[in-house]
Design a protein around this motif. Sequence first.
Motif, PDB file in Angstrom:
ATOM      1  N   LEU A   1       0.825  -1.204   0.000  1.00 18.30           N
ATOM      2  CA  LEU A   1       0.000   0.000   0.000  1.00 18.30           C
ATOM      3  C   LEU A   1       0.860   1.255   0.000  1.00 18.30           C
ATOM      4  O   LEU A   1       0.579   2.216  -0.720  1.00 18.30           O
ATOM      5  N   VAL A   2       1.906   1.241   0.796  1.00 14.23           N
ATOM      6  CA  VAL A   2       2.809   2.387   0.859  1.00 14.23           C
ATOM      7  C   VAL A   2       3.474   2.608  -0.490  1.00 14.23           C
ATOM      8  O   VAL A   2       3.537   3.735  -1.000  1.00 14.23           O
ATOM      9  N   ALA A   3       3.959   1.521  -1.099  1.00  9.67           N
ATOM     10  CA  ALA A   3       4.650   1.635  -2.385  1.00  9.67           C
ATOM     11  C   ALA A   3       3.706   2.133  -3.471  1.00  9.67           C
ATOM     12  O   ALA A   3       4.071   2.996  -4.282  1.00  9.67           O
ATOM     13  N   ALA A   4       2.480   1.589  -3.507  1.00 10.39           N
ATOM     14  CA  ALA A   4       1.513   1.997  -4.525  1.00 10.39           C
ATOM     15  C   ALA A   4       1.100   3.451  -4.330  1.00 10.39           C
ATOM     16  O   ALA A   4       0.952   4.204  -5.300  1.00 10.39           O
ATOM     17  N   THR A   5       0.916   3.861  -3.072  1.00 15.15           N
ATOM     18  CA  THR A   5       0.548   5.250  -2.789  1.00 15.15           C
ATOM     19  C   THR A   5       1.679   6.192  -3.196  1.00 15.15           C
ATOM     20  O   THR A   5       1.438   7.270  -3.759  1.00 15.15           O
ATOM     21  N   ASP A   6       2.917   5.795  -2.939  1.00 16.64           N
ATOM     22  CA  ASP A   6       4.063   6.612  -3.354  1.00 16.64           C
ATOM     23  C   ASP A   6       4.091   6.764  -4.871  1.00 16.64           C
ATOM     24  O   ASP A   6       4.446   7.840  -5.392  1.00 16.64           O
ATOM     25  N   THR A   7       3.734   5.694  -5.581  1.00 17.86           N
ATOM     26  CA  THR A   7       3.694   5.756  -7.045  1.00 17.86           C
ATOM     27  C   THR A   7       2.659   6.764  -7.518  1.00 17.86           C
ATOM     28  O   THR A   7       2.914   7.570  -8.420  1.00 17.86           O
ATOM     29  N   VAL A   8       1.477   6.732  -6.902  1.00 17.18           N
ATOM     30  CA  VAL A   8       0.420   7.675  -7.261  1.00 17.18           C
ATOM     31  C   VAL A   8       0.864   9.106  -6.981  1.00 17.18           C
ATOM     32  O   VAL A   8       0.685  10.010  -7.818  1.00 17.18           O
ATOM     33  N   MET A   9       1.457   9.340  -5.814  1.00 14.47           N
ATOM     34  CA  MET A   9       1.878  10.690  -5.463  1.00 14.47           C
ATOM     35  C   MET A   9       2.977  11.190  -6.398  1.00 14.47           C
ATOM     36  O   MET A   9       3.016  12.378  -6.740  1.00 14.47           O
ATOM     37  N   ALA A  10       3.860  10.283  -6.825  1.00 16.71           N
ATOM     38  CA  ALA A  10       4.907  10.682  -7.763  1.00 16.71           C
ATOM     39  C   ALA A  10       4.307  11.084  -9.106  1.00 16.71           C
ATOM     40  O   ALA A  10       4.780  12.037  -9.743  1.00 16.71           O
ATOM     41  N   ARG A  11       3.255  10.389  -9.532  1.00 15.64           N
ATOM     42  CA  ARG A  11       2.605  10.728 -10.793  1.00 15.64           C
ATOM     43  C   ARG A  11       1.898  12.079 -10.690  1.00 15.64           C
ATOM     44  O   ARG A  11       1.942  12.890 -11.627  1.00 15.64           O
ATOM     45  N   ILE A  12       1.251  12.335  -9.569  1.00 14.94           N
ATOM     46  CA  ILE A  12       0.592  13.628  -9.369  1.00 14.94           C
ATOM     47  C   ILE A  12       1.636  14.744  -9.368  1.00 14.94           C
ATOM     48  O   ILE A  12       1.453  15.790 -10.005  1.00 14.94           O
ATOM     49  N   ALA A  13       2.731  14.513  -8.651  1.00 13.68           N
ATOM     50  CA  ALA A  13       3.800  15.511  -8.591  1.00 13.68           C
ATOM     51  C   ALA A  13       4.393  15.750  -9.977  1.00 13.68           C
ATOM     52  O   ALA A  13       4.732  16.889 -10.333  1.00 13.68           O
ATOM     53  N   GLY A  14       4.517  14.690 -10.763  1.00 12.45           N
ATOM     54  CA  GLY A  14       5.037  14.841 -12.117  1.00 12.45           C
ATOM     55  C   GLY A  14       4.134  15.700 -12.981  1.00 12.45           C
ATOM     56  O   GLY A  14       4.609  16.551 -13.754  1.00 12.45           O
ATOM     57  N   LEU A  15       2.819  15.482 -12.883  1.00  9.19           N
ATOM     58  CA  LEU A  15       1.871  16.308 -13.635  1.00  9.19           C
ATOM     59  C   LEU A  15       1.952  17.764 -13.194  1.00  9.19           C
ATOM     60  O   LEU A  15       1.914  18.676 -14.029  1.00  9.19           O
ATOM     61  N   LEU A  16       2.072  17.977 -11.889  1.00 10.04           N
ATOM     62  CA  LEU A  16       2.187  19.340 -11.382  1.00 10.04           C
ATOM     63  C   LEU A  16       3.484  19.984 -11.865  1.00 10.04           C
ATOM     64  O   LEU A  16       3.502  21.174 -12.217  1.00 10.04           O
ATOM     65  N   GLY A  17       4.559  19.204 -11.904  1.00  8.69           N
ATOM     66  CA  GLY A  17       5.809  19.722 -12.413  1.00  8.69           C
ATOM     67  C   GLY A  17       5.695  20.184 -13.860  1.00  8.69           C
ATOM     68  O   GLY A  17       6.273  21.202 -14.255  1.00  8.69           O
ATOM     69  N   GLN A  18       4.917  19.445 -14.670  1.00  8.74           N
ATOM     70  CA  GLN A  18       4.691  19.839 -16.059  1.00  8.74           C
ATOM     71  C   GLN A  18       3.934  21.165 -16.129  1.00  8.74           C
ATOM     72  O   GLN A  18       4.240  22.026 -16.957  1.00  8.74           O
ATOM     73  N   LEU A  19       2.947  21.331 -15.262  1.00  6.68           N
ATOM     74  CA  LEU A  19       2.180  22.573 -15.251  1.00  6.68           C
ATOM     75  C   LEU A  19       3.037  23.752 -14.797  1.00  6.68           C
ATOM     76  O   LEU A  19       2.908  24.864 -15.323  1.00  6.68           O
ATOM     77  N   ARG A  20       3.904  23.509 -13.832  1.00  4.61           N
ATOM     78  CA  ARG A  20       4.722  24.579 -13.277  1.00  4.61           C
ATOM     79  C   ARG A  20       6.014  24.811 -14.057  1.00  4.61           C
ATOM     80  O   ARG A  20       6.681  25.825 -13.844  1.00  4.61           O
ATOM     81  N   GLY A  21       6.369  23.855 -14.921  1.00 10.15           N
ATOM     82  CA  GLY A  21       7.636  23.966 -15.634  1.00 10.15           C
ATOM     83  C   GLY A  21       8.818  23.807 -14.707  1.00 10.15           C
ATOM     84  O   GLY A  21       9.876  24.410 -14.922  1.00 10.15           O
ATOM     85  N   GLU A  22       8.648  22.988 -13.668  1.00  9.93           N
ATOM     86  CA  GLU A  22       9.693  22.766 -12.683  1.00  9.93           C
ATOM     87  C   GLU A  22       9.819  21.274 -12.390  1.00  9.93           C
ATOM     88  O   GLU A  22       8.914  20.496 -12.669  1.00  9.93           O
ATOM     89  N   GLU A  23      10.933  20.901 -11.805  1.00 14.30           N
ATOM     90  CA  GLU A  23      11.153  19.518 -11.404  1.00 14.30           C
ATOM     91  C   GLU A  23      10.644  19.337  -9.974  1.00 14.30           C
ATOM     92  O   GLU A  23      11.073  20.052  -9.064  1.00 14.30           O
ATOM     93  N   PRO A  24       9.729  18.396  -9.733  1.00 12.12           N
ATOM     94  CA  PRO A  24       9.224  18.207  -8.365  1.00 12.12           C
ATOM     95  C   PRO A  24      10.287  17.583  -7.470  1.00 12.12           C
ATOM     96  O   PRO A  24      11.243  16.954  -7.957  1.00 12.12           O
ATOM     97  N   PRO A  25      10.148  17.746  -6.176  1.00 11.31           N
ATOM     98  CA  PRO A  25      11.108  17.127  -5.245  1.00 11.31           C
ATOM     99  C   PRO A  25      11.125  15.612  -5.430  1.00 11.31           C
ATOM    100  O   PRO A  25      10.099  15.000  -5.732  1.00 11.31           O
ATOM    101  N   ALA A  26      12.286  15.016  -5.241  1.00 12.15           N
ATOM    102  CA  ALA A  26      12.424  13.565  -5.409  1.00 12.15           C
ATOM    103  C   ALA A  26      11.664  12.805  -4.332  1.00 12.15           C
ATOM    104  O   ALA A  26      11.181  11.692  -4.564  1.00 12.15           O
TER     105      ALA A  26
END
Length: 254
Positions: free
Chosen positions: A211-236
């Motif tokens: 559950l932790v690993a899958a949730t981390d995957t989802v959050m990374a995908r959300i952060a990636g989409l936000l990074g595209q909108l902001r034109g920035e690299e999200p925190p690792a």
Amino acid sequence: MSENRRRASAEKTKPTPFWLAAAVVVPAVGLLARIEIEGGEHLPEEGPYVLAPNHYSEFDPIVIAVATWRLGRAPRFMAKESLFRVPVVGAVLKGLGMIPVSRTTSASAAGQAIAQAAELVADGRGVIVYPEGSLTREPDLWPMRGKSGAVRVATAGDIPIIPVATWGVQSILPRYGKFSAWPLRKRIRVRFGPRVDLALEPDVTPSPAQLVAATDTVMARIAGLLGQLRGEEPPAERWNPGQHGQKETGRLEP
């Protein structure tokens, strides 16, 4: 597929309480915001889904609701079970098909997720679940560490979980700030991503580590989409409030 070419689902074309809400909310939000939707083809036109957005403003649920409605689906959220016991408010929430969620122990969270998933599948409905559970505490408004509720529901019913990010809502209502209507028609971008592969077996209760690993995957995908909108690299790594002496409040999901 562009937003304008999508076919509205039956839940939007048939008369429902959402019609009245949309008649009021959509024009009002249209005065405040110019919502630009990207990747709308990733939101299923029919059937159940779990939509997982970032959360950095008390106003961003309204933006997500309008974007979802414009894409032909009815925006249903998970809401605290206690709200359903409030006179009038509870009746409205039930009429709109909102899903009650209680603060559960880890032992009962799986059972609650299975019941919620079964309801979504049976009715062919979608639900919007904020994985962070409350407004992000990350100083620069990046998504923080997520909770497992969205993943639990998606896995229990083999339901697609769709990541989505918004940016620009803070110009209307900053996190813990004051509402700002002027200037009107502020630009807000909403980007939907493709279904997240959770690498979990449907109908099999995942382990806590999974559950932790899958949730981390989802959050990374959300952060990636936000990074595209902001034109920035999200925190690792996602922000962990507990490691910074911050109390996590406003929890809305298991």
